[in-house]
Design a protein around this motif. Structure first.
Motif, PDB file in Angstrom:
ATOM      1  N   ILE A   1      87.685  13.907 -32.070  1.00 50.00           N
ATOM      2  CA  ILE A   1      87.038  14.974 -32.407  1.00 50.00           C
ATOM      3  C   ILE A   1      88.167  16.090 -32.954  1.00 50.00           C
ATOM      4  O   ILE A   1      87.804  16.840 -33.954  1.00 50.00           O
ATOM      5  CB  ILE A   1      86.437  15.648 -31.192  1.00 50.00           C
ATOM      6  CG1 ILE A   1      85.564  17.039 -31.691  1.00 50.00           C
ATOM      7  CG2 ILE A   1      87.560  16.324 -30.254  1.00 50.00           C
ATOM      8  CD1 ILE A   1      84.348  16.641 -32.318  1.00 50.00           C
ATOM      9  N   PHE A   2      89.636  15.617 -32.558  1.00 50.07           N
ATOM     10  CA  PHE A   2      90.534  16.369 -33.198  1.00 50.07           C
ATOM     11  C   PHE A   2      91.327  15.718 -34.507  1.00 50.07           C
ATOM     12  O   PHE A   2      92.146  16.281 -34.818  1.00 50.07           O
ATOM     13  CB  PHE A   2      91.575  16.924 -32.185  1.00 50.07           C
ATOM     14  CG  PHE A   2      91.307  17.806 -31.348  1.00 50.07           C
ATOM     15  CD1 PHE A   2      91.903  19.049 -31.428  1.00 50.07           C
ATOM     16  CD2 PHE A   2      90.314  17.730 -30.562  1.00 50.07           C
ATOM     17  CE1 PHE A   2      91.575  20.200 -30.876  1.00 50.07           C
ATOM     18  CE2 PHE A   2      90.153  18.863 -29.644  1.00 50.07           C
ATOM     19  CZ  PHE A   2      90.694  20.048 -29.699  1.00 50.07           C
ATOM     20  N   GLY A   3      90.435  14.752 -34.881  1.00 53.99           N
ATOM     21  CA  GLY A   3      90.947  13.958 -36.090  1.00 53.99           C
ATOM     22  C   GLY A   3      92.172  13.004 -35.745  1.00 53.99           C
ATOM     23  O   GLY A   3      92.894  12.650 -36.859  1.00 53.99           O
ATOM     24  N   HIS A   4      92.200  12.430 -34.709  1.00 52.92           N
ATOM     25  CA  HIS A   4      93.289  11.439 -34.478  1.00 52.92           C
ATOM     26  C   HIS A   4      92.777  10.422 -33.623  1.00 52.92           C
ATOM     27  O   HIS A   4      93.556  10.368 -32.336  1.00 52.92           O
ATOM     28  CB  HIS A   4      94.468  12.404 -33.612  1.00 52.92           C
ATOM     29  CG  HIS A   4      95.170  13.424 -34.677  1.00 52.92           C
ATOM     30  ND1 HIS A   4      95.964  13.150 -35.753  1.00 52.92           N
ATOM     31  CD2 HIS A   4      95.151  14.596 -34.757  1.00 52.92           C
ATOM     32  CE1 HIS A   4      96.361  14.355 -36.187  1.00 52.92           C
ATOM     33  NE2 HIS A   4      95.963  15.485 -35.729  1.00 52.92           N
ATOM     34  N   PRO A   5      91.801   9.759 -34.038  1.00 53.02           N
ATOM     35  CA  PRO A   5      91.311   8.526 -33.173  1.00 53.02           C
ATOM     36  C   PRO A   5      92.324   7.391 -33.432  1.00 53.02           C
ATOM     37  O   PRO A   5      93.014   7.280 -34.167  1.00 53.02           O
ATOM     38  CB  PRO A   5      90.088   8.040 -33.956  1.00 53.02           C
ATOM     39  CG  PRO A   5      90.346   8.759 -35.348  1.00 53.02           C
ATOM     40  CD  PRO A   5      91.177   9.790 -35.115  1.00 53.02           C
ATOM     41  N   ASP A   6      92.786   6.873 -32.329  1.00 56.73           N
ATOM     42  CA  ASP A   6      93.927   5.749 -32.332  1.00 56.73           C
ATOM     43  C   ASP A   6      93.681   5.004 -30.915  1.00 56.73           C
ATOM     44  O   ASP A   6      94.438   5.091 -30.116  1.00 56.73           O
ATOM     45  CB  ASP A   6      95.341   6.281 -32.582  1.00 56.73           C
ATOM     46  CG  ASP A   6      96.250   5.313 -32.530  1.00 56.73           C
ATOM     47  OD1 ASP A   6      95.673   3.983 -32.424  1.00 56.73           O
ATOM     48  OD2 ASP A   6      97.341   5.442 -32.331  1.00 56.73           O
ATOM     49  N   PRO A   7      92.717   3.964 -31.052  1.00 57.14           N
ATOM     50  CA  PRO A   7      92.459   3.414 -29.619  1.00 57.14           C
ATOM     51  C   PRO A   7      93.929   2.567 -29.313  1.00 57.14           C
ATOM     52  O   PRO A   7      93.861   2.183 -28.021  1.00 57.14           O
ATOM     53  CB  PRO A   7      91.237   2.280 -29.995  1.00 57.14           C
ATOM     54  CG  PRO A   7      91.405   2.114 -31.577  1.00 57.14           C
ATOM     55  CD  PRO A   7      91.905   3.555 -31.825  1.00 57.14           C
ATOM     56  N   ASP A   8      94.877   2.198 -30.015  1.00 58.89           N
ATOM     57  CA  ASP A   8      96.036   1.425 -29.730  1.00 58.89           C
ATOM     58  C   ASP A   8      97.200   2.363 -29.584  1.00 58.89           C
ATOM     59  O   ASP A   8      98.234   1.802 -29.532  1.00 58.89           O
ATOM     60  CB  ASP A   8      96.224   0.414 -30.837  1.00 58.89           C
ATOM     61  CG  ASP A   8      95.028  -0.498 -31.096  1.00 58.89           C
ATOM     62  OD1 ASP A   8      94.404  -0.972 -29.981  1.00 58.89           O
ATOM     63  OD2 ASP A   8      94.910  -0.616 -32.353  1.00 58.89           O
ATOM     64  N   ARG A   9      96.981   3.778 -29.333  1.00 58.88           N
ATOM     65  CA  ARG A   9      98.108   4.701 -28.872  1.00 58.88           C
ATOM     66  C   ARG A   9      98.965   4.120 -28.003  1.00 58.88           C
ATOM     67  O   ARG A   9      98.494   3.773 -27.029  1.00 58.88           O
ATOM     68  CB  ARG A   9      97.629   6.032 -29.262  1.00 58.88           C
ATOM     69  CG  ARG A   9      96.914   6.287 -27.960  1.00 58.88           C
ATOM     70  CD  ARG A   9      96.827   7.881 -27.796  1.00 58.88           C
ATOM     71  NE  ARG A   9      95.806   8.426 -28.957  1.00 58.88           N
ATOM     72  CZ  ARG A   9      94.642   8.301 -28.857  1.00 58.88           C
ATOM     73  NH1 ARG A   9      94.031   8.043 -27.864  1.00 58.88           N
ATOM     74  NH2 ARG A   9      94.252   8.785 -30.006  1.00 58.88           N
ATOM     75  N   ALA A  10     100.384   4.306 -27.759  1.00 59.57           N
ATOM     76  CA  ALA A  10     101.243   4.298 -26.705  1.00 59.57           C
ATOM     77  C   ALA A  10     100.828   5.166 -25.688  1.00 59.57           C
ATOM     78  O   ALA A  10     100.126   6.195 -25.885  1.00 59.57           O
ATOM     79  CB  ALA A  10     102.603   4.519 -27.257  1.00 59.57           C
ATOM     80  N   ALA A  11     101.143   4.667 -24.505  1.00 59.57           N
ATOM     81  CA  ALA A  11     101.022   5.634 -23.015  1.00 59.57           C
ATOM     82  C   ALA A  11     101.531   6.778 -23.442  1.00 59.57           C
ATOM     83  O   ALA A  11     102.689   6.954 -23.975  1.00 59.57           O
ATOM     84  CB  ALA A  11     101.404   4.709 -22.063  1.00 59.57           C
TER      85      ALA A  11
END
Length: 281
Positions: free
Chosen positions: A84-94
């Motif tokens: 919703i904030f324009g930063h989708p990233d299912p692989d982001r670091a912890a």
């Protein structure tokens, strides 16, 4: 909003907009207003995953001081909020633990210096979250009123995080004020000017928000004796911020037919108040 007009005006907007969801009573308690406000927020949210998030995850009672909530990096909540904030990233670091700690420190920094502001942020903000990202800063979204993303830098002072809270709370208060009173005439978003915060060319509504945010942050620093020795990393030095805000104010109010054709009376008054405050610094 808060420093320009006081908490009662912010609360009045929330109460007027939330009125359809308030139970019939002559006395509106903070708990009743919080409950009605959250129902209002859910009604304003576009259909989709975020609407489902609001329907199932919002606590009905305000926390003490600005709320800070973080979800595990594998939970669906962080993906919904990131998208919703324009930063989708299912692989982001912890998310580093220090980011959450800095958010808590910033919330405490406000509560220690301005409990009334902390209470307002707590009332009108239902989610504050942080996550791993290649950038630092903060965000709020018109379509996600009451949610705030803060991504601190490791070198930020607690005041930088506090200013991020105040920055985004000002946007939230302005989103509500605009719904209650109206801010801009048709076509205002076609006018481009330089922002007082990001320093780049943006649409007029964004520049007006930037001016009012800058005025609130400058007032926060002035009232609480926060000097440039803090090495402000989020918003820059007080003098440079003041110079940019005055420049934006002058550019806005110098536009032909500024009062008649670009902004409505309510926004004209807010910008006028900001101009007087900036002159007084």
């Amino acid at each position: 909003m808060y420093y320009l007009e006081g908490s009662q005006e912010v609360l009045r907007n929330a109460a007027v907009l939330s009125h359809p969801y308030l139970q019939g009573t002559d006395v509106v308690t903070q708990r009743a207003l919080r409950s009605a406000y959250l129902k209002l927020v859910r009604s304003l949210t576009p259909a989709g995953a975020y609407a489902d998030y609001l329907g199932t995850r919002i606590a009905e009672d305000p926390a003490e001081g600005p709320p800070v909530t973080v979800y595990t990096d594998t939970s669906p909540e962080i993906d919904v909020l990131g998208e919703i904030f324009g930063h989708p990233d299912p692989d982001r670091a912890a998310t580093p633990a220090w980011q959450l700690e800095k958010c808590h420190e910033g919330a405490a920094f406000i509560a220690e210096r301005d409990p009334e502001l902390a209470s307002l942020i707590s009332l009108l903000t239902h989610t504050v979250f942080t996550m791993s990202a290649p950038w630092t800063g903060s965000m709020s979204e018109r379509n996600a009123i009451g949610a705030t993303l803060i991504i601190p830098d490791e070198r930020w002072h607690a005041n930088d995080v506090a200013e991020a809270f105040l920055h985004e709370f000002t946007h939230t208060a302005l989103f509500l004020d605009e719904r209650a009173k109206g801010h801009f005439q048709a076509g205002a978003d076609q006018v481009l000017l330089r922002s007082a915060i990001r320093k780049d060319e943006r649409t007029l509504p964004a520049v007006v928000h930037s001016l009012l945010v800058a005025t609130e942050v400058l007032t926060w620093r002035h009232r609480h004796g926060l000097k440039d020795g803090l090495d402000f990393r989020l918003h820059g030095s007080t003098q440079s911020m003041l110079d940019r805000a005055r420049e934006s104010h002058d550019a806005l109010t110098s536009l032909p037919a500024w009062q008649e054709d670009i902004v409505k009376n309510r926004m004209f008054r807010l910008v006028e108040l900001a101009g007087k405050r900036l002159t007084a610094f």
